[in-house]
Every structure is written in C-alpha cells, then in structure tokens.
Design a protein around this motif. Sequence first.
Motif, mmCIF file in Angstrom:
data_model
loop_
_atom_site.group_PDB
_atom_site.id
_atom_site.type_symbol
_atom_site.label_atom_id
_atom_site.label_comp_id
_atom_site.label_asym_id
_atom_site.label_seq_id
_atom_site.Cartn_x
_atom_site.Cartn_y
_atom_site.Cartn_z
ATOM 1 N N TRP A 255 0.808 -1.215 0.000
ATOM 2 C CA TRP A 255 0.000 0.000 0.000
ATOM 3 C C TRP A 255 0.845 1.270 0.000
ATOM 4 O O TRP A 255 0.418 2.298 -0.536
ATOM 5 C CB TRP A 255 -0.967 -0.017 1.176
ATOM 6 N N TRP A 258 1.597 1.633 -3.585
ATOM 7 C CA TRP A 258 0.373 2.075 -4.263
ATOM 8 C C TRP A 258 0.125 3.562 -4.033
ATOM 9 O O TRP A 258 -0.256 4.290 -4.953
ATOM 10 C CB TRP A 258 -0.805 1.250 -3.739
ATOM 11 N N ALA A 259 0.349 4.010 -2.821
ATOM 12 C CA ALA A 259 0.147 5.424 -2.504
ATOM 13 C C ALA A 259 1.068 6.310 -3.338
ATOM 14 O O ALA A 259 0.659 7.364 -3.839
ATOM 15 C CB ALA A 259 0.378 5.664 -1.013
ATOM 16 N N TRP A 339 -9.186 1.084 -1.498
ATOM 17 C CA TRP A 339 -8.583 1.088 -0.165
ATOM 18 C C TRP A 339 -9.593 0.634 0.904
ATOM 19 O O TRP A 339 -9.296 -0.251 1.710
ATOM 20 C CB TRP A 339 -8.066 2.481 0.154
ATOM 21 N N ASP A 360 -1.305 2.982 6.536
ATOM 22 C CA ASP A 360 -2.334 3.950 6.933
ATOM 23 C C ASP A 360 -1.791 5.369 6.920
ATOM 24 O O ASP A 360 -2.438 6.297 6.409
ATOM 25 C CB ASP A 360 -2.843 3.625 8.347
ATOM 26 N N VAL A 363 -1.174 6.718 3.240
ATOM 27 C CA VAL A 363 -2.404 7.100 2.539
ATOM 28 C C VAL A 363 -3.037 8.314 3.208
ATOM 29 O O VAL A 363 -3.486 9.256 2.539
ATOM 30 C CB VAL A 363 -3.386 5.909 2.498
#
Length: 419
Positions: A255, A258-259, A339, A360, A363
């Motif tokens: 993630w 991805w961010a 998400w 967390d 993002v």
Amino acid sequence: MMSCFRLATSLGRALPNRSQCIRLPQNHSTRLDVNLTRRQLSGKATGTGSGKKQSNGTFKLAMLGAFVGAATGSVYTIFTTWTDQNSHKEHEHTPPKILDSLPAGLRITKRYVNPKDTSGLEIVLFQFQTCPFCCKVRAYLDYMGVSYSVVEVDAVLRQDIRWSSVKKVPTVLIRQQNGQYVQMIDSSAIISLVATYLQDKRTDIGELAKFYPHISYFDDDGKKRMDILNKYFLMYGERTPKNVTKEIEETDRKWRTWADDHLVHLISPNCYQTLGEAFETFKWFSKAGEWDVHFPKWERDLMVYGGATAMWGIAKILKRRHGLTDDVRSHMYDALNNWTRDLKKKNTKFMGGKQPGLADLAVFGILSSMEGCQTFKDCLENTNIGKWFYDVKEIVTQNRGELHRERIEGVVITSNVNA
C-alpha cells in the motif's frame, strides 16, 4: 514514481579517461575551408560546361557536409561524456550526503516539541505545507511523537533549499552522533529510515542511512533516472520485532507503493482540473501554510497566482500521462473505494490492525494534503473514506508535539535547532 528495488547489483562500465578522448586538430576545419575555397575558385576559372563535373562537385560537397556533421556530433558526444562521466552507468550507488553543519542562514519556521519524545533525534524538515509527500512525513513523525523543526520553503523560488544540489521537498537533515547531519530525500525513504532507527536505537542514524542509497537506472524511454534503494523496507537485521510479521511487512509495502505510484498522481488532475479550482486550491494552501506569516505579499501573490496557473497547465499533462479520462473524480473515487474495500476485508479498524501502520499513515498523509479542497469534499460525499480518515487524524493529532512558532516575516533564526 519509480518502482522499489529491494536488492541492487553494481554494474559498472569503465569510462575512458579524459586523456583518451579523441580531439580533432585545431586547424582541421580551417584546412577544410581553404580546400573548399580553392575548389570553388578553380570551378569559376575553368567554367562549368560539363554536367559530370557539376555532379562530382555536388557529390563532394555533400560528402564534405556529412563529414563535418559527423565530426561535430562526435565532438559533442565526447564533450558530454567528458563532463558527465557517470551518464552511462546503471545501478550506480550514491550514498546520502553528509553535511558538517546546518546550512548558513537556516530559517526555522516552527518546531513541534513533544516532552515525551525519547528518540534523541534532531530533525529539520524542509517542506511545502500542503505537498502530499511532505504531509506523509509529518503524519509519521506526529504519530510517533517525534519532535522536529520545520523550514517552510517557497514553492516557486525555493530559496531555503539553495544550499542543496537536489531542489526537492521533503528533505530532512538529521543529526548524527558525531555532530554532522545526514541529508535524506524521498518521503518513503525518510519514513523507513526513522522507523528503522526507532525500532532499535543502538545503530547511529547515519549508519542506517547507508542502507538507502540513490541508485541509477534507465526507464522505458532510455532516460537515466534515480531512485532510492530499499525505500519501502525497514532494516531490522537480526532484530525483527516480535509483533512484525511477514504479512504485515508485505501489506505495508504493497500500500505504500500504491500510494506513491497511483494515489498521489490523482491529486493534481483533480485539484487543478479547472483554473477556478486551481486558484481555490492555492488560496487554501496559502491559508493552511500560513504564507501571510512566512512570506512577503509579493512572494505570496507569486506563489498563489503563478503556482495555480502553472499547476492548471501541468494537471492536463499529468492527466494524459497517467491515462485518466475527463471524469478525473471517478478515478479518485475508484482508488479510495479500493482502499476501503480491502480494509473491510481485513475486518480491522486500520490497515495496520488496532493502530495505524505505515500504510495507513502514507495514505492518510497524501489525502490530508487536499483536505481543504473541493476534491476532498467530493470524496467524503461519494466514498466511505471519511470515518477511517478522521480516525487516523485523531490519533496523529493527539500524538503530535506542541507547536512552537519561531519565524516572523523578515526574521532569520540561526540558533541551534534543539528546542
């Protein structure tokens, strides 16, 4: 954004020494000009009655032009190779830069001081208040309760990072045990470095920084690019914390990547899709960044009106580059739904479990950069991102240190950055 490298190999090809570079004789072009002039004069004296002679003259002139062009190109190539001896290298490692002291005339804008901070870190963050990557770094430092100083950089003139060869934010300077400062760029690398140190403080921050060198590579267009090696990895060595599982590490890397590679590229096309929205966004930037406190009026106006106009044009380029349709909001909604859908599958409050993890915070940091924009308001109305976002924000705000303002317009702070 560039892809993450976990391991890198050193593939070097030796460059020729300067003494080996080919040079043309200084009088080479002069001889060509003289010979050409003699031929032209000879042609005029003898006449041009023969078509064959005309053809031969044209052919020779064309060959001469081709030779001169090839020679010029060769000299240019040799010159560029000589001046940039690393231009051909791939997988070249460059360690983070070390400064003997803080830059002269350092203008601290504010400090966040947490009395409970036991990290021992002395950090100076050079930032734009609403830069998504800067917001990521602040979100992590605030969540961890780390004290740090801030230098607010003019987004247009960037005078406060003139000392750096890399004119990018975020940039941090972190004090080593020997009193020198290690310079780190790239938000993900900064977070990984500090997170590694906080897990085990026995190794000096400067030594840990060596695990995050710059590495060169060539993109699909053959252009040389630079990235940070291991930027999504925490260097635990033989001391991996018991509560950190392989699944947690893989989820965080997935993630966080991805961010950086997807989510962040949706912000500009959305926040600047019209000139009116671009001006509205920059006016919010001015308010959130307290530009009226930190910069003179002429500089604020340049940042707001010049920046908004520039970003409006850049947003159109970014929209094409990332293959977005004219309905750019739908791409943002899809990303946020992706998400929250994965979060629901995990059946946990945060992607990191009961408490926010690195994913967390990454993002959240990116989204917080547009919290005052119309794009964010539309996201709250059209997706389920709101509850998770404000849950993270509450914890980050609670853990953040106390705000100490240091800089008034026109005042230069040169004292030690320790609070």
